[in-house]
Each structure stands twice: as structure tokens, then as C-alpha cells.
Write a protein that holds these residues in place. Structure first.
Motif, short mmCIF file in Angstrom:
data_model
loop_
_atom_site.label_atom_id
_atom_site.label_comp_id
_atom_site.label_asym_id
_atom_site.label_seq_id
_atom_site.Cartn_x
_atom_site.Cartn_y
_atom_site.Cartn_z
N VAL A 407 0.81 -1.22 0.00
CA VAL A 407 0.00 0.00 0.00
C VAL A 407 0.84 1.27 0.00
N LEU A 408 2.13 1.18 0.33
CA LEU A 408 3.00 2.35 0.34
C LEU A 408 3.91 2.35 -0.88
N ASP A 409 4.29 3.53 -1.34
CA ASP A 409 5.26 3.61 -2.44
C ASP A 409 6.60 3.03 -1.99
N TYR A 410 7.30 2.36 -2.88
CA TYR A 410 8.50 1.62 -2.47
C TYR A 410 9.59 2.48 -1.84
N PRO A 411 9.73 3.80 -2.16
CA PRO A 411 10.76 4.57 -1.45
C PRO A 411 10.47 4.74 0.04
N CYS A 412 9.23 4.47 0.46
CA CYS A 412 8.87 4.59 1.88
C CYS A 412 9.38 3.42 2.71
N ILE A 413 9.84 2.37 2.07
CA ILE A 413 10.22 1.15 2.77
C ILE A 413 11.74 1.01 2.80
N VAL A 414 12.28 0.87 4.01
CA VAL A 414 13.72 0.66 4.21
C VAL A 414 13.93 -0.78 4.67
N PHE A 415 14.91 -1.47 4.09
CA PHE A 415 15.20 -2.84 4.48
C PHE A 415 16.56 -2.90 5.18
N THR A 416 16.64 -3.72 6.20
CA THR A 416 17.94 -3.96 6.82
C THR A 416 18.71 -4.96 5.97
N THR A 417 20.03 -4.88 6.03
CA THR A 417 20.87 -5.78 5.27
C THR A 417 21.62 -6.71 6.22
N THR A 418 22.36 -7.64 5.65
CA THR A 418 23.17 -8.54 6.47
C THR A 418 24.55 -7.95 6.75
N ASP A 419 24.81 -6.76 6.24
CA ASP A 419 26.11 -6.10 6.41
C ASP A 419 26.02 -5.08 7.54
N PRO A 420 26.62 -5.33 8.71
CA PRO A 420 26.53 -4.39 9.83
C PRO A 420 27.12 -3.03 9.53
N SER A 421 28.03 -2.95 8.56
CA SER A 421 28.67 -1.68 8.24
C SER A 421 27.89 -0.86 7.22
N ASP A 422 26.81 -1.41 6.70
CA ASP A 422 25.91 -0.68 5.78
C ASP A 422 24.52 -1.26 5.98
N ARG A 423 23.93 -0.94 7.12
CA ARG A 423 22.81 -1.71 7.66
C ARG A 423 21.46 -1.45 6.99
N TYR A 424 21.27 -0.28 6.38
CA TYR A 424 19.94 0.06 5.85
C TYR A 424 20.02 0.36 4.36
N THR A 425 19.02 -0.12 3.62
CA THR A 425 19.00 0.09 2.18
C THR A 425 17.56 0.15 1.69
N ARG A 426 17.40 0.55 0.45
CA ARG A 426 16.10 0.52 -0.22
C ARG A 426 16.20 -0.38 -1.44
N ILE A 427 15.08 -0.98 -1.79
CA ILE A 427 15.04 -1.86 -2.96
C ILE A 427 15.28 -1.03 -4.23
N ARG A 428 16.13 -1.55 -5.09
CA ARG A 428 16.41 -0.90 -6.36
C ARG A 428 15.88 -1.75 -7.51
N HIS A 429 15.83 -1.14 -8.66
CA HIS A 429 15.44 -1.83 -9.91
C HIS A 429 13.97 -2.25 -9.90
#
Length: 475
Positions: A407-429
Motif C-alpha cells: 500500500v505504500l510507495d516503495y521509497p517509503c520502505i527501508v530494508f535492513t541488510t546482512t552487512d553491519p557496516s551498511d545496515r539500511y538500504t532501499r530496494i532498487r530496480h
């Protein structure tokens, strides 16, 4: 604390270094806002991947801006093997035609003694982390004048604070005042609180502002007072500690009330599961607040209303008259104590006032950990869609339920990653028309993003582990 109605504060981004399991990570909350007045950001990821660390960082911000102690449960919040954690916050602050971009950095250190100039050591005997340093920068524009990013407060050194221009503007050559300010700084450190936003510094800032200081100091004073107001009355954090049995039992319902002719979100609360004594003068305000909530509640859960049962007058501690009030639910014309409703309904009721404020107030930020817990997923999606499309305030939430991805536009959603040194990302492509929920599941399996967002599990290995654990128990 006075704040004009046309003053606007919005949290733009948050950067974490060395907090719990986040070595480093940044979340930009402005993405997905577009032309909307609202800002909605959901944080998703597997367990133990940094979602709650972000909520904790906002709790620390709340404590700092209100000049209160860092929560005692944060004894081990600094990452293992590190002595320091750094959290950076960026805000947009607007007042009339004045536009500020404010940068506030906090340095957290494990409790220890620290030298404070000629005033000796500030001793620490507990393990709660302390705010060992604070930095405030700002950039400014008003259509006529522009100021690039400029530091106006730095408490990271052993001296009083910097830069020299700010120190001179606040203290000048007054040694007694310098000693008083040093005592404020030392006290704040010992109490695990902020020096910049401590009661002593706020009082000093007000005095300087009223005495007619130079333009740069007045500008700094406006920023500090505005952020202090934001922290006290417009920033709300709801954690998972409120959702357990013991927590929900005492989960308060925040009420809007009139104080000194200002409409503020204050400390007046009505517990969910037990009666509470209120001042006589606040009774009508409590009833009005509950009536406003029913306007929304009846649309969210058809047929359900809540009411305030008046259990009679009592004498309050200060000798004035009060009323003992208790929340009840109304179903089929019958009143029952709200304590006997389901935890899911109680949670919705507890959050509802904050969601109403988020919908209506541009300068309000509400952060909720595990927003989906106990809430029917379709209802969750509808609430988020309404706030996102038509609301004014800022909502930050963590969730395991994937309905918001639809229900939300995809830029509104942040995903955590498995990399502790770059922990937050957004879905691309992600192309227009693609379902983010389906895309997320696909990426878990195929790993097509720049950052791995799920530490893959194997069902055969899980089954074998269950079997082996059962065999050990049998022996």
C-alpha cells in the motif's frame, strides 16, 4: 515552552555508528514523501538486523532533547568491542520565511570518569552510557540571506564548549557565569543527559535571548528552543516494552490538554487497565479527547466505542479536588472495563491518539516499534494508506507484516541488510506496477540487490536441527 504555530520541525535523516548490531547505517526519511505533506517510513528485515536499534536511537534523541536521563535499560547499547557510539540527526526547521537545516550529533560513551577543566572529575559508577559530546550545526536561508553549514555548539572537548565565537557570546569574560555553565555541563554528564538541552542551558539561552544578543546567537537560541519543544511535545516513541502483559497493563493513553493557553501533548495520561485520579479541571478535556478518538475508532473497528466512567470525587495530593476515572468499552449498549478487551484492541486504542495527531500535525513525529503486533493486516494497510495519502505528520515504524509493502510507495520502505557496516538500504530496480512484497520475497531467494537483505536459511538444515535437538533431549 513557547512555540509559534507556524514553526515546523521534521526529522530528515538518521545515521547510526556503533549502536547494538549496527556498525554503520543511514536512513533518509524524506524519500517517498514527494509532494505529500506526510512522511511515512517502514523498516523491515529479519530478526536481529537493526530495526529496534533505529527506534532506540530515536529514544536517545527524545531523552537528549528533553534534557532527561538516557533510559537505564540501555546499559549495553554500545556495540560490543567499541567504547563509543555516534548518532547523527538531521532536521528541517522552518519559521515564517526562515529555513534551517540543523545537524545534531551525539557521542555516547560507556560510563566513566571524565575531566572537566578546573572543576575536577565527573564521577560515574553505573554502566548507563553517557552523552560525552554534542555537536550542533546549521545552514540557513530566508530568501535574502544564505548561510552555509556552520557549527555553533561543540561540547566534545574538555573545555566548556566551542566554537570560540559561541562561547564568547554566551559567557564573555564573566568567570562566575563560566563556572556556573561548567557545573551545568558536569551535572548533565553525571546524570547521563544532554548538556545543550539541559534545563540550566535552556534557562541561560532564554536569558540571553531576552537581553538582546547578536543575530547569530539569537538564531542559535531559536533552534535550540524549537528542538527542545519538539522533543518534549511533538516526538513520541512507542516501543515493544509496551506490548507485553505487564506493559499493556500500564500502557497510558496520551491526552491533549490546554496548558497556559497552548495546546500541547503533555504528561496527562489515562492508564488502560486501572482507574486514575485526574484534576477536576481536566475532566471535560478527557471526555472530549475520548469523543474525538471514537470518531476514528468506530470506523476502524465497527461497533466499538470507548467511554470514561466517572467513579466519583477524590482529594488529590495537593489538596485540590479530583475525579477517579476509568476507561470502559461500549458494545451493544453495555459497558465493560477496557482491561477485558483483547490486547490487539487495547493496542489500537493506545496508539490511536498518536495516529490522530500524526494525521493532523505537520510537526509531529511518531515512531512505533512493531506496529503490526496484534493488528489485523488489512486494517494495518488501510490506516497507513490514509496517513500517507492525506496526513500531515511523520510516522516511522518497524513491522514484520508485509501488507504495508503493498500500500505504500516503495521509497517509503527501508530494508535492513546482512552487512553491519551498511545496515539500511532501499530496494532498487523496481519497475512501475511491480508488487514490492513479491519483489522482496524474490530478492530474498535470488539476491539481486547491491546489498544482501536476508541471511538465507535452508529448510532441510532446520528440519535436521530440530531432529538433532529432539534426540539430545531424549538422552
Amino acid at each position: 515552552m513557547e512555540k509559534k504555530k507556524n514553526v515546523y520541525v521534521r526529522l530528515v535523516s538518521l545515521t547510526i555508528e556503533g549502536l547494538k548490531n549496527v556498525s554503520k547505517g543511514t536512513v533518509d526519511f524524506s524519500q517517498g514523501q514527494g509532494e505529500r505533506r506526510s512522511s511515512v517510513t517502514g523498516i523491515y528485515g529479519q530478526n536481529g538486523s537493526g530495526k529496534t536499534a533505529l527506534i532506540n536511537a530515536l529514544e536517545i534523541l527524545k531523552a537528549a532533547l528533553t534534557g532527561t536521563r538516557i533510559p537505564g535499560r540501555f546499559t549495553d547499547i554500545i556495540s560490543v568491542g567499541r567504547e563509543e557510539a555516534i548518532i547523527g540527526y538531521v532536521f528541517d526547521v522552518r519559521a515564517d520565511k526562515e529555513n534551517y537545516r540543523v545537524f545534531y550529533d551525539i557521542s555516547l560513551m560507556k560510563g566513566q570518569s571524565m575531566p572537566f577543566g578546573n572543576m575536577g572529575m565527573a564521577e560515574r559508577t553505573d554502566t548507563i552510557p553517557v552523552i560525552a559530546g554534542e555537536r550542533l550545526y546549521y545552514s540557513y536561508s530566508d530568501g535574502r540571506k544564505t548561510i552555509r553549514k556552520t557549527m555553533f555548539f561543540d561540547t566534545t572537548s574538555g573545555r566548556l564548549f566551542g566554537p570560540k565565537k559561541t562561547l564568547q557570546a554566551f559567557v564573555g569574560n564573566d568567570r562566575d557565569l563560566a563556572d556556573d555553565v561548567m557545573l551545568i555541563k558536569r551535572t548533565a554528564y553525571s546524570a547521563s543527559g544532554s548538556f545543550v538541552f539541559s534545563a540550566g542551558m535552556i534557562d541561560l539561552i532564554r536569558k540571553k535571548r531576552k537581553s538582546g544578543a547578536d543575530e547569530s546567537l539569537l538564531r542559535a537560541a531559536r533552534i535550540i528552543e524549537t528542538l527542545a519543544h519538539y522533543g518534549n511535545y511533538e516526538l513520541f516513541i512507542v516501543t515493544t516494552r509496551s506490548y507485553g502483559y505487564n506493559g499493556i497493563r500500564n500502557f497510558p493513553l496520551g491526552l491533549k490538554y490546554e496548558k497556559r493557553k497552548q495546546s500541547l501533548m503533555g504528561e496527562m495520561v489515562l492508564p488502560i487497565e486501572e482507574p486514575c485520579l485526574f484534576p477536576e479541571s481536566s475532566f471535560e478535556t478527557v471526555k472530549k479527547t475520548v469523543e474525538d478518538m471514537n470518531t476514528v475508532l468506530s470506523k476502524i473497528i465497527p461497533g466499538l466505542f470507548i467511554s470514561v466512567a466517572d467513579l466519583g470525587q477524590r482529594m488529590m495530593q495537593d489538596g485540590t479536588r479530583g475525579r477517579m476515572l476509568q476507561l470502559v468499552s461500549l458494545k451493544n449498549g453495555r459497558e465493560i472495563p477496557l482491561a477485558y478487551e483483547s490486547d490487539g484492541i487495547k493496542k489500537i486504542i493506545c496508539m490511536l491518539q498518536l495516529l490522530i495527531v500524526t494525521y493532523n500535525e505537520s510537526s509531529c513525529t511518531v515512531a512505533i516499534d512493531e506496529l503490526d503486533a496484534g493488528v489485523f493486516e488489512y486494517l494495518l494497510g488501510e490506516i497507513l494508506r490514509v496517513i500517507y495519502d492525506k496526513g500531515k505528520g511523520q510516522l516511522i515504524f518497524t513491522s514484520h507484516n508485509l501488507r504495508p509493502l503493498e500500500v505504500l510507495d516503495y521509497p517509503c520502505i527501508v530494508f535492513t541488510t546482512t552487512d553491519p557496516s551498511d545496515r539500511y538500504t532501499r530496494i532498487r530496480h523496481l519497475k512501475d506496477g511491480m508488487n514490492l512484497r513479491d519483489f522482496y520475497f524474490r530478492d530474498i531467494v535470488l539476491g539481486e540487490q547491491d546489498h544482501e537483505i536476508y541471511d538465507i536459511t535452508n529448510d532441510a538444515e532446520i528440519a535436521l536441527a530440530f531432529k538433532e535437538a529432539g534426540m539430545k533431549d531424549a538422552t
